[in-house]
Design an enzyme around this catalytic site. Structure first.
Site, mmCIF file in Angstrom:
data_model
loop_
_atom_site.group_PDB
_atom_site.id
_atom_site.type_symbol
_atom_site.label_atom_id
_atom_site.label_comp_id
_atom_site.label_asym_id
_atom_site.label_seq_id
_atom_site.Cartn_x
_atom_site.Cartn_y
_atom_site.Cartn_z
ATOM 1 N N ILE A 264 0.869 -1.163 0.000
ATOM 2 C CA ILE A 264 0.000 0.000 0.000
ATOM 3 C C ILE A 264 0.913 1.222 0.000
ATOM 4 O O ILE A 264 2.078 1.135 0.391
ATOM 5 C CB ILE A 264 -1.005 0.038 1.178
ATOM 6 N N ASP A 265 0.416 2.351 -0.470
ATOM 7 C CA ASP A 265 1.250 3.536 -0.624
ATOM 8 C C ASP A 265 1.886 3.956 0.703
ATOM 9 O O ASP A 265 1.322 3.731 1.781
ATOM 10 C CB ASP A 265 0.433 4.705 -1.173
ATOM 11 N N ASN A 266 3.028 4.604 0.613
ATOM 12 C CA ASN A 266 3.711 5.095 1.814
ATOM 13 C C ASN A 266 2.821 6.000 2.653
ATOM 14 O O ASN A 266 2.862 5.966 3.885
ATOM 15 C CB ASN A 266 4.979 5.858 1.425
#
Length: 476
Positions: A264-266
Site C-alpha cells: 500500500i502507498d507510503n
C-alpha cells in the site's frame, strides 16, 4: 544468446540513462543526462561530477587514479557526510553516482575513494541496500556528445570485454542485470558497474512508532500489521532498512525478517500482511492472483462520492502521477472500485492536520469532509487516489492529486481525459497531457485520508481490521 566477442556490442543497445565502462580506462560516471567536458593539465579528459534533482551531470574519465578523480562533496555543495543515522527529519535531493571499477578489490574501499565518502557512511549505504552492481552496463544516453561516445566505444570494445572471464557464457540480459551489494567486503572485479544511491529516501516516521502496538495478529505463517502512514511496507530501491517489514520483525524478535506480500502507498495506513516464510509469501501471492483476497478502504474525501461502482482506465506508465480516463483507451488498465457508503464528517481540525502533516493544497471548502467505504475491485498503484480525484473528490491531504483536481475545477477543459476535454488532434493531445501532468503536486509528506481498514481472504476465514483512522481521533 551467449556472450562472445561478436555479441558484446549488443549489450549496450537498450539506452540506460547511466553509463559504465570496463577496466583500465574509465572511472566515474555521475548520474546522467548531461555531460561536462573539461581539460586537465592540458590534456582532454571528461571528469567526474555529481548529480542532484536540479542539476544532473554525467561524466566519463579517461584517467585511472581514483583519488584524483574523486567527487568532493564540499565542492559540489553537498552536506558533510558522516553516518546515515540519526535519521534526518527531511529527505534531501536525490544523488545517484554511477561508477566503473578500474581495479578489483573490496567494494567499500573502492566507493570511499572514488566518491570521497567516509568508510562508515558507505558501510551504512550498503547496509541500507543502496549500492548495486552489474557486470556490464549499456551505452551512453542520446544526450552524450560525439567525444564521449567515442571514448565509451574505445573502452568498451569487444576486445576488452571478452577478456573478462565473468562475462563469458552469459546472456546479454544476465550481464546487464543489477544486484544489491550485501557486504562491505564483497569483491568487485575491474570493469564492474556500480550504482550508488548516496542520498537514499529516508523514513523518519519509522523511529517514532511503537511497532508492537501496531501488530494486529501473529501466526506461524504470517503477521498482520496496522501500517503507519509515512512508512514503506517493504522498503524502496535505495532503502530496505527503514521499512515496516524490518521494524516489525525487530519488534517481534524475529531472527528471520518478515517478507512483503503486497503493497500500500507510503502515505496510506492500515492492514498489511507480511509473510514469515518464502513459502507463505508465494501462497499469498497466489491468493491475490486468484482474487481470494478482499480489501476494504476508508477514504476521507474533500467532496461527496456517488455510491456504486466507479470505472476508469489507467495509463500504463509506471510513474506518478497516474493518469486515468473515463473513456476506454486501448492498452490502458481497467480500474474499478465500489463505493459502499459515503457520509459527512467534520473536516480534520488544525491540531490533527499538524500531527499528521496534512496539506490542504488550497482546497476551497473545509467545513465538511466525506468518509467513504470502498471495496477495491482492481488493485492498481494509486488507484483510489487517482480515481477519486478524477471524480472531483480528491482525498484530504493528497497533495499529489488534489492540486490537479483544483485546477480542473477552475478550468474544466484542462484534463485531456475528463468529460470536458478540448483537444482536436494528436499533437494537441500531447501538449494537453504535458500541461495536465504539470498540474499535479508533490508527494505527501506523511499521511493522507486513506486507510486499508479491512483485509480478508479464503471467504472470510482470515479476517482482520485496522484501528480507527487518524481523522476520527477528535470526531464527536
Amino acid at each position: 544468446m551467449k556472450m562472445g566477442s561478436a555479441g558484446l556490442a549488443s549489450i549496450f543497445s537498450n539506452g540506460y540513462r547511466s553509463l559504465s565502462v570496463p577496466a583500465s580506462s574509465l572511472r566515474t560516471l555521475a548520474s546522467s543526462s548531461l555531460y561536462k567536458h573539461c581539460k586537465s593539465n592540458g590534456k582532454s579528459a571528461i571528469l567526474p561530477c555529481s548529480s542532484s534533482s536540479k542539476r544532473k551531470l554525467s561524466c566519463l574519465s579517461s584517467r585511472v587514479d581514483v583519488v584524483q578523480t574523486a567527487t568532493t562533496s564540499s565542492v559540489n555543495g553537498y552536506p558533510k557526510y558522516d553516518r546515515l543515522l540519526p535519521c534526518p527529519s527531511d529527505n534531501g535531493p536525490p544523488r545517484v553516482e554511477h561508477l566503473v571499477v578500474s581495479e578489483g578489490g573490496p567494494v567499500l574501499e573502492y566507493i570511499c575513494k572514488a566518491l570521497d565518502l567516509p568508510l562508515l557512511y558507505v558501510a551504512d549505504l550498503i547496509h541500507f541496500g543502496a549500492v548495486y552492481y552489474a557486470l556490464v552496463c549499456p551505452q551512453p544516453p542520446p544526450t552524450a556528445t560525439p567525444e564521449q561516445v567515442r571514448i565509451f566505444k574505445q573502452v568498451t570494445a569487444p576486445s576488452v570485454l571478452c577478456k573478462r572471464a565473468s562475462i563469458k557464457g552469459k546472456t546479454v540480459r544476465e550481464a546487464q542485470k543489477t544486484f544489491r551489494i550485501t557486504h562491505v567486503e564483497q569483491f568487485v572485479e575491474a570493469g564492474t558497474y556500480l550504482r550508488v544511491h548516496v542520498h537514499p529516501k529516508r523514513f523518519p516516521r519509522c523511529y517514532e512508532i511503537d511497532w508492537k502496538s501496531r501488530i494486529i495478529a501473529v501466526t506461524d505463517s504470517y503477521v498482520v500489521l496496522d501500517k503507519p502512514a509515512g512508512t514503506s511496507v517493504g522498503g524502496t530501491t535505495d532503502n530496505i532498512e527503514e521499512s515496516c517489514a524490518t521494524f516489525a520483525s525487530r519488534a517481534l524478535g524475529f531472527s528471520t525478517p518478515l517478507k512483503t506480500t503486497h503493497q500500500i502507498d507510503n502515505c496510506t495506513e492500515g492492514c498489511v500482511v507480511l509473510a514469515r516464510t518464502k513459502d507463505y509469501c508465494s501462497v499469498f501471492h497466489g491468493k491475490i492472483r486468484e482474487k481470494k483476497v478482499k480489501k476494504l478502504y476508508l477514504a476521507l474525501t474533500a467532496a461527496p462520492v456517488p455510491i456504486g461502482i466507479i470505472t476508469h482506465y489507467m495509463r500504463p506508465i509506471n510513474m506518478a502521477p497516474r493518469l486515468v480516463s473515463e473513456d476506454f483507451i486501448k492498452g490502458w488498465y481497467l480500474c474499478q472500485l465500489e463505493v459502499m457508503e459515503c457520509k459527512e464528517v467534520p473536516w480534520p481540525d488544525s491540531v490533527i492536520q499538524e500531527n499528521y502533516c496534512i496539506e490542504d493544497s488550497g482546497w476551497p471548502l473545509k467545513d465538511l469532509a466525506y468518509e467513504c467505504k470502498i471495496n477495491l475491485l482492481t488493485g492498481r498503484t494509486h488507484q483510489i487516489r487517482a480515481q477519486l480525484a478524477a471524480c472531483g473528490a480528491p482525498i484530504v491531504g493528497d497533495s499529489t492529486y488534489m492540486t490537479a483536481a483544483i485546477a480542473e475545477m477552475a478550468n474544466p477543459g484542462l484534463n485531456p481525459f475528463g468529460k470536458h476535454k478540448k483537444y482536436t488532434s494528436e499533437s494537441d493531445n500531447e501538449m494537453a497531457i504535458t500541461e495536465w501532468i504539470a498540474q499535479f503536486g508533490k508527494e505527501p509528506s506523511l499521511g493522507i485520508g486513506l486507510q486499508a481498514c479491512q483485509i480478508s481472504w479464503d471467504d472470510g476465514e482470515h479476517f482482520y481490521e485496522a484501528r480507527s483512522p487518524w481523522w476520527r481521533s477528535r470526531m464527536a
